[in-house]
Design a protein around this motif. Structure first.
Motif, PDB file in Angstrom:
ATOM      1  N   GLU A 158       9.730  15.679   5.295  1.00  0.00           N
ATOM      2  CA  GLU A 158       8.499  15.199   4.691  1.00  0.00           C
ATOM      3  C   GLU A 158       8.791  14.283   3.511  1.00  0.00           C
ATOM      4  OE1 GLU A 158       5.813  18.349   3.635  1.00  0.00           O
ATOM      5  OE2 GLU A 158       4.326  16.814   3.179  1.00  0.00           O
TER       6      GLU A 158
ATOM      7  N   GLY B  35       0.826  -1.201   0.000  1.00  0.00           N
ATOM      8  CA  GLY B  35       0.000   0.000   0.000  1.00  0.00           C
ATOM      9  C   GLY B  35       0.859   1.250   0.000  1.00  0.00           C
ATOM     10  N   CYS B  36       1.902   1.263   0.834  1.00  0.00           N
ATOM     11  CA  CYS B  36       2.784   2.431   0.912  1.00  0.00           C
ATOM     12  C   CYS B  36       3.521   2.634  -0.401  1.00  0.00           C
ATOM     13  CB  CYS B  36       3.807   2.248   2.028  1.00  0.00           C
ATOM     14  SG  CYS B  36       3.060   2.345   3.638  1.00  0.00           S
TER      15      CYS B  36
ATOM     16  N   VAL C  60      11.459  12.471   3.253  1.00  0.00           N
ATOM     17  CA  VAL C  60      12.129  11.250   3.714  1.00  0.00           C
ATOM     18  C   VAL C  60      11.116  10.244   4.252  1.00  0.00           C
ATOM     19  CG1 VAL C  60      13.910  10.338   5.224  1.00  0.00           C
ATOM     20  CG2 VAL C  60      14.144  12.622   4.300  1.00  0.00           C
ATOM     21  N   ILE C  61      10.006  10.799   4.791  1.00  0.00           N
ATOM     22  CA  ILE C  61       9.079   9.927   5.523  1.00  0.00           C
ATOM     23  C   ILE C  61       8.580   8.726   4.717  1.00  0.00           C
ATOM     24  CG2 ILE C  61       6.743   9.896   6.496  1.00  0.00           C
ATOM     25  CD1 ILE C  61       7.539  12.466   7.952  1.00  0.00           C
TER      26      ILE C  61
ATOM     27  N   ASN D 270       2.796   9.637  -2.511  1.00  0.00           N
ATOM     28  CA  ASN D 270       3.972  10.387  -2.072  1.00  0.00           C
ATOM     29  C   ASN D 270       5.240   9.788  -2.669  1.00  0.00           C
ATOM     30  OD1 ASN D 270       2.362  11.939  -0.216  1.00  0.00           O
ATOM     31  ND2 ASN D 270       2.217  10.018   0.933  1.00  0.00           N
TER      32      ASN D 270
ATOM     33  N   THR E  46       9.154   5.027   6.022  1.00  0.00           N
ATOM     34  CA  THR E  46       8.068   4.098   6.314  1.00  0.00           C
ATOM     35  C   THR E  46       8.322   2.756   5.652  1.00  0.00           C
ATOM     36  OG1 THR E  46       6.584   5.977   6.369  1.00  0.00           O
ATOM     37  CG2 THR E  46       5.574   3.815   6.229  1.00  0.00           C
TER      38      THR E  46
END
Lengths: 455, 455
Positions: free
Chosen positions: B410, B325-326, B412-413, B331, B417
């Protein structure tokens, strides 16, 4: 006299095994005494086991009294069918075929109306189809001479049984007509080996079908009239309950992480029910399609869409599971960073769970809620705010005069992951919303006139 | 002549419906023609549907030829049982009860040996228990006078049918003895309404039991001797295949994210099979317990432990689902950061999937692999390296002379994750390792002497 004999025996025995060192015989440890003790232990164990079993059964009954009612319904149906045939002695009227009525009642009566209907119709169609085919094949066999007859019969049984068995592997047949295929094989084989003449077969078929019809009809009647359990309603309730559980466990998860929990941890494991309810949902949706209109559900209620709602909920639950894993992992975040993000995360968590709760209310009242879209917007805003907050994190972490640019990124990562997963959960909740809204439009939910307060 | 008549008819008809405006009649659009066209369409549709159904069945047969063999086995068993009774005419020897043999063969023959055994034993025990109880009750009823007899019979049917139906809700009964309980109710009711005298009952019981025994025995024999499908072996293969799928989809997931994919995306969806195989695993483990020793599996093979391995794999699959999902979310991370972490992430992904593959080899060969512990250590090192790399990220991102401390956190997140989830996946793989090692010790896998190269 007996005592004396026993004493003698014991002495004799003692003498036989004596090896010089003399031992006192404790009466209880004799073989009879030991056997008695063993039997006592066995009985005690059995009593304990039976007691535990009864306890389990009692808990089951208290937990869902409808199960007890179902049992009484089955008992009643069987007794009625039995007495019906008992009062008019067998071998008269419907003849020996009366047993088929009882058999149908036993096999067909299921927990839900849909399952009972599905099995009854499957049984009726399977019997009819196999019966007419078998009579035809039987006639051909009887015309083909005495020598060929067993071969024609055997070949037809082999071919049709194989074909029908194969059909049971085809997915649509397996989910809907599996029992019908089984009954088809059964009836066809029975008629093929019966060795009757065709005229007698027709008479028998008539009797057997009428008894099956009476048995099946009785089951359907009792199953619908006495405290009916509708598969459709159960599916609707299951999905609604699962929505509540999902919302509750999302709240619990976030609250647990940010340490202001008042909710016991086991309560936040409700998402596991969502993960494991796929099989139950599919079974119920399958049975619900056979049911007539009941309660708020019409005959062609979009039961398939419930499966899509369930799937979207499961996708969300996977993410909550991963979130839970991250929360329980060892990497702990400094309190200061946690405090900083906790407001936004808690807000996103709470608005996300509100969206799910609103969907649960939509399902429960079967009325389109005007609040859902607002809450969805609010959720999207919260996601954006959390994004912004994450972006502004470095400014806050490093005091302005600092020149050294090493940020404790490693310490931020766990909470950043939690935040990312919360954002992902929010994205998946949008999936639940759209699946539920599609359901609402397919099932023609009316718009809510008055606002029902969430509890 | 016929043509002339047709023309006349058409003209007559034209005159009758004429309303002033003259129309040319196109021969095909007449009602008969339209009906003919409709029938043609219907037939074409039916042929198409039947053809599609055959295509589906053909694909199913090609996909798993054992299904076809199973069907032929069922056909053979039924034909043999049928002919057995056909050659010695009914109403002699075993009498009308011959049908019970056929019935048993139809109902009891299942796809796997375990299921067939479970159903046969359930049927035998249910019949025996119900039969002896029913004979007892029948005797009591016959002693209680003509008036009371139907009431005693009715009450006993009601009570025992209700109790047996309730027992089917108890989880252990439901998973293992459900069919036995059904047969119990069936047999008890049938004997109760039969209205025979006890002596005749005993004779009938003897005949019926022997026919059931012959039918059941024939099924068991054919099911074991002709291309047997063992539930245990299937479970073992399912778990092994799922391990491979999990490893493959983990590799696919990581490769897709870091853009050096050569693997088609649909191949990396194998984890979904793991997510959905809970029900299949439970069914097979339940049937496997009834099976005798076969192949490498002993009688008391720890089938329950397979469920634990399956559960641990599912936990890992949930995390891969979240990872997926990520990866698919909007992003996007700047290439520079991605490039920087890609080496470590790819390494962790590949060593993680190697651990799973090694477990699959352990399962396939049923030999403890000495490499597993080394790979596990390697995986833990990779996790640590990734942790370090994440910690050193800010140093690399900001050029040394920079004073401004705003790190593009932001950006990098998302990758942080992904890295966190990879680490969580690694943690869950440890769970699979320990479950599999417990299985290896319970099932007494031998240590591998020679190293089998992974393929």
């Amino acid at each position: 006299m007996a005592h004396q004999k026993e004493a003698t025996n014991r002495v004799e025995w003692k003498i036989r095994v004596a090896d010089g060192s003399s031992k006192d015989l404790v009466p209880e440890s004799g073989p009879a005494g030991r056997a008695w003790l063993g039997i006592q232990g066995l009985i005690a164990g059995l009593v304990l086991k039976v007691g535990r079993c009864f306890k389990k059964a009692w808990d089951l009954a208290v937990d869902d009294p409808r199960k007890v009612i179902h049992c009484l319904k089955v008992g009643t149906a069987l007794t009625v069918v039995s007495l019906f045939y008992y009062t008019r002695p067998l071998y008269e009227g419907l003849g020996r075929n009366a047993m088929w009525g009882v058999m149908t009642a036993v096999v067909v009566f299921e927990n839900t109306v849909g399952a009972t209907l599905s099995k009854s119709l499957n049984r009726a169609c399977g019997t009819l189809l196999a019966g007419s085919l078998a009579v035809g094949v039987h006639w051909i066999a009887s015309q083909s001479g005495e020598k060929l007859e067993p071969f024609v019969n055997g070949a037809s049984v082999f071919l049709l049984a194989s074909a029908a068995t194969f059909s049971r592997f085809i997915p649509t047949v397996r989910t809907r007509f599996d029992y019908g295929a089984l009954v088809f094989i059964l009836t066809f084989s029975l008629i093929s080996i019966s060795g009757y003449r065709v005229e007698k077969l027709l008479k028998m078929a008539h009797q057997r079908l009428s008894t099956i019809a009476i048995g099946g009809f009785m089951c359907i009647l009792i199953s619908i009239l006495v405290c009916p359990i509708w598969a459709g309603k159960e599916l609707h309730l299951l999905i609604t309950r699962n929505m509540d559980k999902l919302a509750y466990s999302l709240d619990g998860c976030v609250a647990e992480y940010f340490n202001n929990s008042g909710i016991p941890v086991e309560k936040s494991q409700g998402y596991k029910c969502v993960l494991n309810s796929k099989a139950a949902e599919e079974t119920m949706a399958n049975f619900a399609r056979w049911e007539p209109a009941h309660g708020h559900f019409k005959f062609k209620h979009p039961w398939r869409q419930y499966l899509k709602v369930g799937a979207s909920m499961r996708r969300c639950a996977y993410c909550i599971e991963a979130l839970n894993g991250c929360i329980n992992s060892e990497n702990q975040v400094p309190e200061s960073i946690k405090q900083h993000l906790s407001g936004n995360c808690l807000r996103l968590g709470s608005v996300s769970s509100s969206v799910i709760r609103e969907l649960a209310i939509t399902m429960r009242t079967m009325k389109k809620s005007p609040r859902t879209q607002n809450l969805l917007k609010e959720m999207k805003n919260s996601v954006q705010e959390l994004h912004n907050e994450l972006g502004s994190l470095p400014n806050l972490l490093l005091p302005p005069p600092s020149i050294e640019a090493t940020l404790p990124l490693e310490e931020v990562i766990p909470i950043a992951t939690v935040a990312s997963l919360l954002i992902e959960v929010a994205a998946r909740i949008e999936g639940i919303v759209s699946a539920t809204e599609e359901l609402a439009s397919l099932a023609k939910f009316k718009p809510a006139v008055e606002r029902i307060a969430p509890h």
